[in-house]
Design a protein around this motif. Structure first.
Motif, short mmCIF file in Angstrom:
data_model
loop_
_atom_site.label_atom_id
_atom_site.label_comp_id
_atom_site.label_asym_id
_atom_site.label_seq_id
_atom_site.Cartn_x
_atom_site.Cartn_y
_atom_site.Cartn_z
N ALA A 33 37.66 47.79 34.98
CA ALA A 33 37.73 48.12 33.55
C ALA A 33 39.05 47.72 32.92
CB ALA A 33 37.49 49.62 33.36
N GLU A 34 40.11 47.63 33.71
CA GLU A 34 41.43 47.29 33.17
C GLU A 34 41.80 45.82 33.33
OE1 GLU A 34 44.70 49.92 33.85
OE2 GLU A 34 43.36 51.63 34.18
N LEU A 35 41.00 45.08 34.08
CA LEU A 35 41.31 43.66 34.28
C LEU A 35 40.94 42.85 33.04
CD1 LEU A 35 40.10 43.09 37.95
CD2 LEU A 35 42.45 42.90 37.10
N PRO A 36 41.74 41.84 32.72
CA PRO A 36 41.39 40.97 31.59
C PRO A 36 40.17 40.12 31.93
CG PRO A 36 43.38 40.18 32.67
CD PRO A 36 43.01 41.48 33.33
N GLY A 37 39.50 39.66 30.90
CA GLY A 37 38.31 38.85 31.11
C GLY A 37 37.12 39.73 31.43
N GLU A 38 36.14 39.14 32.06
CA GLU A 38 34.93 39.88 32.44
C GLU A 38 34.70 39.74 33.94
OE1 GLU A 38 31.65 38.80 29.95
OE2 GLU A 38 32.85 38.96 28.12
N PRO A 39 35.51 40.43 34.74
CA PRO A 39 35.37 40.28 36.19
C PRO A 39 34.06 40.88 36.69
CG PRO A 39 36.89 42.06 35.68
CD PRO A 39 36.54 41.39 34.38
N ASN A 40 33.56 40.32 37.75
CA ASN A 40 32.36 40.80 38.40
C ASN A 40 32.74 41.92 39.36
OD1 ASN A 40 30.50 40.71 40.86
ND2 ASN A 40 29.35 39.48 39.36
N TYR A 41 31.93 42.98 39.40
CA TYR A 41 32.23 44.13 40.25
C TYR A 41 32.38 43.73 41.72
CZ TYR A 41 31.76 48.62 42.60
OH TYR A 41 31.97 49.72 43.40
N SER A 42 31.46 42.92 42.21
CA SER A 42 31.54 42.55 43.64
C SER A 42 32.77 41.69 43.93
CB SER A 42 30.26 41.85 44.10
OG SER A 42 30.07 40.65 43.40
N THR A 43 33.20 40.91 42.95
CA THR A 43 34.40 40.11 43.12
C THR A 43 35.63 41.01 43.22
OG1 THR A 43 33.40 38.27 41.91
CG2 THR A 43 35.81 38.25 42.13
N VAL A 44 35.68 42.02 42.36
CA VAL A 44 36.80 42.97 42.39
C VAL A 44 36.82 43.70 43.73
CG1 VAL A 44 37.78 45.05 41.32
CG2 VAL A 44 36.90 43.20 39.88
N ARG A 45 35.67 44.13 44.20
CA ARG A 45 35.60 44.80 45.52
C ARG A 45 36.10 43.87 46.62
NH1 ARG A 45 31.99 49.06 46.96
NH2 ARG A 45 33.00 48.63 48.93
N THR A 46 35.70 42.61 46.57
CA THR A 46 36.15 41.63 47.56
C THR A 46 37.66 41.46 47.49
OG1 THR A 46 34.03 40.46 47.51
CG2 THR A 46 35.95 39.22 48.32
N GLN A 47 38.20 41.36 46.29
CA GLN A 47 39.65 41.18 46.14
C GLN A 47 40.40 42.41 46.65
OE1 GLN A 47 39.31 40.14 41.95
NE2 GLN A 47 40.07 38.08 42.40
N LEU A 48 39.86 43.59 46.44
CA LEU A 48 40.49 44.80 46.97
C LEU A 48 40.46 44.78 48.50
CD1 LEU A 48 39.13 47.35 44.37
CD2 LEU A 48 41.55 46.95 44.89
N ARG A 49 39.36 44.33 49.09
CA ARG A 49 39.29 44.23 50.56
C ARG A 49 40.29 43.20 51.09
NH1 ARG A 49 33.75 44.84 49.69
NH2 ARG A 49 33.40 42.62 49.95
N VAL A 50 40.44 42.10 50.36
CA VAL A 50 41.42 41.07 50.76
C VAL A 50 42.83 41.66 50.71
CG1 VAL A 50 42.49 38.89 50.06
CG2 VAL A 50 39.99 39.08 50.16
N LEU A 51 43.14 42.37 49.63
CA LEU A 51 44.46 43.01 49.51
C LEU A 51 44.67 44.03 50.62
CD1 LEU A 51 44.66 43.44 45.64
CD2 LEU A 51 46.25 42.12 47.07
N GLU A 52 43.60 44.72 51.00
CA GLU A 52 43.71 45.67 52.11
C GLU A 52 43.95 44.92 53.42
OE1 GLU A 52 41.64 49.82 53.42
OE2 GLU A 52 40.34 48.31 52.51
N GLY A 53 43.26 43.81 53.61
CA GLY A 53 43.47 42.99 54.80
C GLY A 53 44.88 42.43 54.90
N LYS A 54 45.48 42.14 53.75
CA LYS A 54 46.85 41.64 53.70
C LYS A 54 47.87 42.77 53.87
CE LYS A 54 46.14 37.62 50.67
NZ LYS A 54 46.54 37.02 49.38
N GLY A 55 47.39 44.01 53.83
CA GLY A 55 48.29 45.15 54.00
C GLY A 55 48.91 45.68 52.73
N HIS A 56 48.44 45.24 51.58
CA HIS A 56 49.02 45.67 50.30
C HIS A 56 48.42 46.98 49.79
CE1 HIS A 56 51.52 42.14 49.54
NE2 HIS A 56 50.53 41.44 50.05
#
Length: 130
Positions: A33-56
């Motif tokens: 809801a706070e990201l600019p543009g019109e992000p896809n929910y599954s894309t945001v979930r994937t990006q969160l998992r990637v950030l988790e994998g990177k340790g962030h």
């Protein structure tokens, strides 16, 4: 704990981290809801998992949803990110960085902000950090 500096993140990953730092914790739909543009929910979930994998980030389960939070406090990633910025764009010179900032933004600084900056410079002088 994240080993990679904040500066190695993609633009969208930085945007997500900025949201998480500002909020402290958030579910994927709240980040979306706070990201600019019109992000896809599954894309945001994937990006969160990637950030988790990177340790962030890490997550906690709350009912049926995952709530994400940064693994490292913002101040811990701020210093390396700023150092990277200074090295990349200002030839490693804090003076050049401040000169650029004050040249473009200096007229927008209040007298109180300028006074606090002067106090920080004086403190650095007295501390022997020249």
């Amino acid at each position: 704990m994240a080993n990679a500096p904040h500066s190695t993140l993609s633009r969208r990953e930085r945007q997500i981290m900025d949201i998480l730092y500002r909020r402290g914790r958030a579910a994927a739909n709240e980040v979306m809801a706070e990201l600019p543009g019109e992000p896809n929910y599954s894309t945001v979930r994937t990006q969160l998992r990637v950030l988790e994998g990177k340790g962030h980030v890490r997550h906690e389960e709350q009912g049926l949803r995952y709530v994400y939070m940064p693994t490292v406090p913002r101040h811990a990633v701020c210093q390396p990110a700023l150092r990277h910025l200074i090295e990349t764009f200002f030839e490693g010179s804090a003076e050049k960085m401040l000169s650029t900032l004050l040249g473009s933004e200096g007229s927008k600084l209040s007298d109180e902000e300028l006074e606090r900056l002067a106090q920080l410079i004086e403190k650095a002088r007295k501390g022997g950090r020249r």
